[in-house]
Design a protein around this motif. Structure first.
Motif, PDB file in Angstrom:
ATOM      1  N   VAL A  10       0.460   5.320   0.360  1.00  0.00           N
ATOM      2  CA  VAL A  10      -0.480   6.374   0.743  1.00  0.00           C
ATOM      3  C   VAL A  10       0.153   7.730   0.468  1.00  0.00           C
ATOM      4  N   LEU A  43       0.853  -1.187   0.000  1.00  0.00           N
ATOM      5  CA  LEU A  43       0.000   0.000   0.000  1.00  0.00           C
ATOM      6  C   LEU A  43       0.888   1.235   0.000  1.00  0.00           C
ATOM      7  N   LYS A  89      -2.953   5.004  -2.980  1.00  0.00           N
ATOM      8  CA  LYS A  89      -4.189   5.604  -2.488  1.00  0.00           C
ATOM      9  C   LYS A  89      -3.899   7.030  -2.030  1.00  0.00           C
ATOM     10  N   THR A 115     -10.114   2.469   6.119  1.00  0.00           N
ATOM     11  CA  THR A 115     -10.675   3.580   5.353  1.00  0.00           C
ATOM     12  C   THR A 115      -9.714   4.750   5.200  1.00  0.00           C
TER      13      THR A 115
END
Length: 555
Positions: free
Chosen positions: A332, A330, A361, A490
């Motif tokens: 970010v 991931l 993300k 989230t």
């Protein structure tokens, strides 16, 4: 609790399908939430509303079918259909009994669910260019990113905290030219700031330092202009690091645009785009073909002019390729709302180059308005009409600043009320939560004097001694692991302060009633209430630490 209920509902859906009561099995996992009103149970799912149209049944009728196929378990006291088709669950006292036992045995680990499994996560945040001191707006970026990193670390992820900055291009040249003008002025020469130059007092301070170290040796026109830019970058970035340290923010790695240019990564991006015929030269500049990569408009990758300088988005593309090559599960990016379009352009270029940007993300935050006495304070780095982050920390302290920056969802505008932030009163959410922790700490000092302690083995505890109000507070305290897991899933760190304010509020309301003496004449009742108080205190402490905020023992 949510995992257990989701499993029971998923099993019921399958059983109903096999029995011919449902036309098809659900293609997705049930969503389970905690109702805002305790009268609606401890948990609820809207799965019947989601499946009703596909099944050709009313949500209420479908919910009844699902409930009929839920296998009874001693952990669930009651299941019922409510409203337009919600399925509500009330957990049995034995379930909470077991949760208390687990929480007391595990301590802090109970409140930090191990959902990461060692997955690699990179969080890139703040990433302010070294053109001036950090402002209040930068502070929100820093705290959002740092808190996300803390949440990932607490839940078992392998985290890399990264800071990327552009130390090339027009802004840095303008910064260097501004320092040069102030340097000449310090020496008594006539010099004008460049148009749109940087005017803050910090520019004069950098110029004075150059006079101190070089005298007038840099005053001739032959002096290397990069000296001024590099001096400014070094001084400003050192100040940025000091401010981050004050704010409780740290980084594992720093990456800059110059290294990507010098290392050939930017040239590699441009060559790759040329090979795929994704760029076009027009008006002396190099453009990414927007229609070809799904943007709908062309965007400039390299500016026109003899220098043929890349725009900011081009090194950003190279930087994100570097991230993807590192193999993070991931990635970010914490970005201000003014960077949304550029971020989408970077992702489009990555796809055009054959990269899968799925791990990337973006957490978008809206800007901060600082108010005092009802007036908005304007902020502009170049015109020096801003409030620095250091000035804010001088006024309100690190705890208040961090909590306030997280007190709204990141994608909503934040009005930072300076007067409220300095107020030691219940309407200040930081004071409200920290005071709850301090109150709980005082209860245990009082219990120690009375030679009372929480029950050592809650497995033999008498739940009948607890009131419904006490049981509800206990349930909220034990909900923190689910809140943390949801905040991680989230990418919404604001869920933690929202939870803490709610929990503190329930405790304060309980504590302020004269009948609710925790340390009282009945040892058995006091022991049970101290168990609840201990878990409540631990939940508040862990929650505050996840935010980078202290949990005081006295106030």
């Amino acid at each position: 609790m949510k995992t257990l209920i989701a499993s029971l509902v998923a099993d019921a859906l399958e059983r109903a399908h096999v029995a011919g009561k449902l036309a098809q099995a659900a293609a997705f996992a049930p969503v389970v939430e905690r109702p805002a009103d305790p009268a609606h149970g401890d948990a609820a799912t809207n799965i019947a509303l989601m499946l009703a149209r596909a099944e050709g049944k009313s949500p209420a009728a479908l919910a009844s079918v699902i409930v009929q196929h839920i296998v009874p378990t001693e952990q669930v006291e009651r299941v019922w259909v409510a409203g337009p088709g919600f399925i509500n669950f009330r957990m049995a006292p034995g379930f909470w009994h077991e949760e208390m036992r687990r929480a007391l045995a595990a301590g802090q680990a109970y409140f930090q669910p191990s959902v990461g499994g060692g997955r690699k996560v990179q969080v890139e945040f703040l990433s302010a260019n070294p053109t001036g001191p950090l402002t209040v707006g930068h502070g929100r970026n820093a705290v959002v990113g740092d808190t996300l990193a803390r949440l990932f670390e607490a839940t078992g992820h392998n985290v890399m905290r990264e800071y990327y900055f552009n130390n090339g291009g027009r802004q840095m040249k303008l910064l260097g030219a501004s320092v040069r003008a102030r340097y000449l002025q310090e020496l008594g020469h006539q010099a004008e700031l460049p148009e749109d130059g940087y005017q803050g007092e910090y520019i004069r301070e950098i110029a004075r330092a150059l006079v101190g170290s070089h005298g007038d040796a840099l005053a001739s026109g032959s002096a290397d202009a990069s000296v001024f830019r590099e001096a400014a970058e070094s001084a400003i970035f050192a100040e940025i690091k000091r401010t981050c340290q004050r704010l409780g923010v740290r980084f594992d790695r720093y990456v800059n645009e110059s290294d990507l240019l010098a290392g050939g990564q930017v040239a590699e991006v441009l060559e790759g785009l040329r090979e795929r015929q994704l760029v076009v030269e027009r008006d002396g500049a190099l453009w990414l073909k927007g229609d070809t990569v799904g943007l709908g408009r062309d965007v400039v990758l390299v500016r026109s002019g003899p220098a043929f300088e890349p725009t900011y988005r081009t090194p950003d593309i190279a930087y994100h390729i570097q991230k993807l090559r590192a193999g993070y599960d991931l990635i970010v990016d914490v970005l201000g709302a003014d960077h949304i379009a550029q971020h989408q352009e970077v992702l489009a270029a990555l796809r055009g180059l054959g990269w899968n940007p799925a791990p990337i993300k973006a957490v978008i935050y809206q800007f901060v308005t600082l108010t005092s006495k009802g007036q908005k304070l304007k902020m502009s780095t170049r015109r020096a009409t801003y409030v620095t982050l250091d000035e804010l920390l001088d006024e309100v302290g690190t705890d208040v600043a961090r909590f306030f920056f997280l007190s709204r969802k990141s994608d909503t505008h934040l009005d930072f009320d300076l007067d409220l932030a300095k107020r030691q009163a219940p309407e200040n959410p930081v004071f409200y939560v920290q005071y709850a922790h301090a109150r709980l700490a005082s209860i245990f000092r009082e219990a120690e004097k009375a030679q009372l302690a929480p029950l050592r083995e809650p497995g033999s505890a008498d739940f009948g001694l607890l009131s419904e109000e006490e049981l509800q507070i206990l349930k909220v305290a034990l909900a923190l692991p689910e809140v943390v897991a949801q905040a991680v899933e989230t990418l919404e760190p604001h869920r933690i302060p929202f939870y803490l304010v709610d929990l503190a509020g329930q405790f304060h309301r309980y504590y302020n009633k004269p009948t609710n003496r925790i340390v009282g004449p009945d040892p058995a009742l006091s022991g049970m209430r101290l168990v609840v108080a201990k878990l409540l205190k631990e939940a508040i402490r862990v929650g505050l630490e996840l935010l980078g905020v202290t949990a005081p023992e006295r106030m």
